[in-house]
Design an enzyme around this catalytic site. Sequence first.
Site, mmCIF file in Angstrom:
data_model
loop_
_atom_site.group_PDB
_atom_site.id
_atom_site.type_symbol
_atom_site.label_atom_id
_atom_site.label_comp_id
_atom_site.label_asym_id
_atom_site.label_seq_id
_atom_site.Cartn_x
_atom_site.Cartn_y
_atom_site.Cartn_z
ATOM 1 C CG ASN A 1 -0.262 1.283 9.063
ATOM 2 O OD1 ASN A 1 0.626 1.261 9.897
ATOM 3 N ND2 ASN A 1 -0.326 0.418 8.053
ATOM 4 C CG HIS B 1 -4.708 -9.467 1.236
ATOM 5 N ND1 HIS B 1 -3.973 -8.384 1.641
ATOM 6 C CD2 HIS B 1 -5.993 -9.048 1.202
ATOM 7 C CE1 HIS B 1 -4.789 -7.359 1.866
ATOM 8 N NE2 HIS B 1 -6.020 -7.730 1.607
ATOM 9 N NE ARG C 1 -5.055 -7.372 -1.893
ATOM 10 C CZ ARG C 1 -4.318 -6.447 -1.264
ATOM 11 N NH1 ARG C 1 -4.849 -5.250 -1.008
ATOM 12 N NH2 ARG C 1 -3.087 -6.704 -0.880
ATOM 13 C CE1 TYR D 1 -0.675 -2.369 -0.786
ATOM 14 C CE2 TYR D 1 -1.877 -3.445 -2.559
ATOM 15 C CZ TYR D 1 -1.789 -3.032 -1.253
ATOM 16 O OH TYR D 1 -2.813 -3.316 -0.393
ATOM 17 C CG ASP E 1 -5.608 -2.557 -3.446
ATOM 18 O OD1 ASP E 1 -5.709 -1.502 -4.097
ATOM 19 O OD2 ASP E 1 -5.535 -2.603 -2.198
ATOM 20 C CG HIS F 1 -2.138 0.377 -2.762
ATOM 21 N ND1 HIS F 1 -1.237 1.142 -2.065
ATOM 22 C CD2 HIS F 1 -2.938 -0.175 -1.826
ATOM 23 C CE1 HIS F 1 -1.479 1.042 -0.759
ATOM 24 N NE2 HIS F 1 -2.507 0.248 -0.592
ATOM 25 C CD GLU G 1 -8.866 -2.463 -2.535
ATOM 26 O OE1 GLU G 1 -9.260 -3.647 -2.577
ATOM 27 O OE2 GLU G 1 -8.225 -1.997 -1.583
ATOM 28 C CD GLU H 1 -7.080 0.695 1.044
ATOM 29 O OE1 GLU H 1 -7.598 -0.389 0.757
ATOM 30 O OE2 GLU H 1 -5.855 0.859 1.134
ATOM 31 N NE ARG I 1 -10.965 -1.490 -0.411
ATOM 32 C CZ ARG I 1 -10.754 -2.445 0.513
ATOM 33 N NH1 ARG I 1 -11.693 -3.344 0.756
ATOM 34 N NH2 ARG I 1 -9.618 -2.495 1.169
ATOM 35 C CG HIS J 1 -9.125 -0.903 4.692
ATOM 36 N ND1 HIS J 1 -8.414 0.091 5.320
ATOM 37 C CD2 HIS J 1 -8.213 -1.744 4.157
ATOM 38 C CE1 HIS J 1 -7.119 -0.143 5.169
ATOM 39 N NE2 HIS J 1 -6.963 -1.237 4.464
ATOM 40 C CG ASP K 1 -3.459 -1.073 8.436
ATOM 41 O OD1 ASP K 1 -3.583 -2.008 7.633
ATOM 42 O OD2 ASP K 1 -3.864 0.082 8.199
ATOM 43 C CD GLU L 1 -8.516 -5.639 2.918
ATOM 44 O OE1 GLU L 1 -8.909 -4.524 3.302
ATOM 45 O OE2 GLU L 1 -7.477 -5.809 2.262
ATOM 46 C CD1 TRP M 1 3.611 2.361 -1.933
ATOM 47 C CD2 TRP M 1 2.038 2.536 -0.357
ATOM 48 N NE1 TRP M 1 3.558 1.190 -1.247
ATOM 49 C CE2 TRP M 1 2.594 1.271 -0.277
ATOM 50 C CE3 TRP M 1 1.012 2.876 0.540
ATOM 51 C CZ2 TRP M 1 2.207 0.310 0.656
ATOM 52 C CZ3 TRP M 1 0.603 1.940 1.478
ATOM 53 C CH2 TRP M 1 1.209 0.659 1.533
HETATM 54 O O1 EZ4 Z 1 -2.252 -0.713 2.109
HETATM 55 O O2 EZ4 Z 1 -4.041 -0.997 5.174
HETATM 56 O O3 EZ4 Z 1 -6.742 -3.160 0.612
HETATM 57 N N1 EZ4 Z 1 -5.944 -3.056 1.461
HETATM 58 C C1 EZ4 Z 1 -4.918 -2.204 1.461
HETATM 59 C C2 EZ4 Z 1 -4.075 -2.173 2.706
HETATM 60 C C3 EZ4 Z 1 -3.392 -0.830 2.918
HETATM 61 C C4 EZ4 Z 1 -2.963 -0.689 4.345
HETATM 62 C C5 EZ4 Z 1 -2.493 0.734 4.628
HETATM 63 O O4 EZ4 Z 1 -2.308 0.934 5.994
HETATM 64 O O5 EZ4 Z 1 -4.725 -1.513 0.495
HETATM 65 O O6 EZ4 Z 1 -3.156 -3.232 2.695
HETATM 66 CO CO CO Z 2 -6.541 -1.435 -0.733
#
Ligand code: EZ4
Ligand code: CO
Length: 402
Positions: A37, A122, A147, A159, A210, A212, A236, A262, A283, A312, A316, A339, A402
């Site tokens: 991605n 999600h 999630r 996010y 998550d 992130h 996560e 991931e 993941r 994961h 994407d 996921e 991020w």
């Molecule tokens: O942000 O796949 O757990 N899932 C994630 C995803 C990631 C994207 C990044 O390309 O964190 O949504």
């Molecule tokens: Co994630």
Amino acid sequence: MRITDARVILTCPGRNFVTLKIVTEDGVTGVGDATLNGRELAVAAYLREHVVPVLIGRDAARIEDTWQYLYKGAYWRRGPVTMTAIAAVDTALWDIKGKVAGLPVYQLLGGRSREGVTVYGHAHGETVEGLLAEISRYAGSGYRAVRVQSGVPGLSSVYGVGTPGVTYEPASSPVPAEAVWDTERYLDHLPRVFADVRAEFGPGLKLLHDVHHRLTPIEAARLGRSLEPYALTWLEDPVPAELQEGFRLIRRHTTTPLAVGEVFNSLWDCRQLISEQLVDYIRATVVHAGGITHLRRIFDLAAIHQVRSGSHGATDLSPVCMAAALHVDIAIPNFGLQEYLPHSAETDAVFPHGYHFEGGYLHPSETPGLGVDIDEELAARYPYRPAALPVNRLRDGTLHDW
Ligand code: EZ4
Ligand code: CO
């Protein structure tokens, strides 16, 4: 069985995907996902310029040897671009092997270890009311795990939180969008959200969250501890994971289970996390971790340390990756969760596939190989469109994870 052709196919049926299609002398074809991605063209060029020329004429049956040839042969090991390219080749060769054997790939991996693959979706909401409605929708359609991502008061975008009812898609504009982050507000708000969610749904539903990569180890430890009453299945990516030993600090303070990986592309990214039992779920997935061959190596190491898989599976990752992931998930002894976000109708049409959701589980295709293909004519109607993942800044402008 010689490889006679290998094509790199870019398409954007709503979002970008890169696919490798390998063709053998007797006309058997195999597909592999090569989507990274926001960096799609780097993998496409790696494959076209450096991999396809050395694949032509090779024996398609030699999966392990081809993996070693591409990994050791590059000299420059690991990294997401290299490992995604190797994954695409590896996945396509497993697809071919299954078709030649007349068996779905999971049979070649040892056969079924379970009846279906437990997946999570999600749920996201700006407000708790919106969030509870989304979770109900998942629970009502048979999902056993969800999630949960929530808006944070005072932050305009967070996010994992998008427009209600619309699939969340972080990569959009050609130049990265910018979000603002506030750790204190987040740490204060999130436990309140989970208190409401657990009170509404009771103990049965598996809940995940998550982070992130946005916290430090001690902040993650505090969050994990404050979420303990709500019995999460996993927390996560609580911190960026380059510093694997940093997880010791989180572990010392909380029994909230941790999931990570991931963005990992090899066993070496998680060797210490797994062998020291610093995480509970790993993941990594097929497309970014060197294909079925290398992912199985990671999951085997995980199995002996009581770490389970939690691959994961965001949008994407193409249906080709999802198909491959399900063959791995159904076969390994230490499967945890998968996921799963359904793709758009346009994407499903470009990638016809036999996996399906039924009885609260995903099921891999029973047709020989992976049970997924790419419709090249249809794919050509959706040209590549540049789209970058966003960046994240603190209130004072400091660039944050991020
Ligand atoms: O942000 O796949 O757990 N899932 C994630 C995803 C990631 C994207 C990044 O390309 O964190 O949504
Ligand atoms: Co994630």
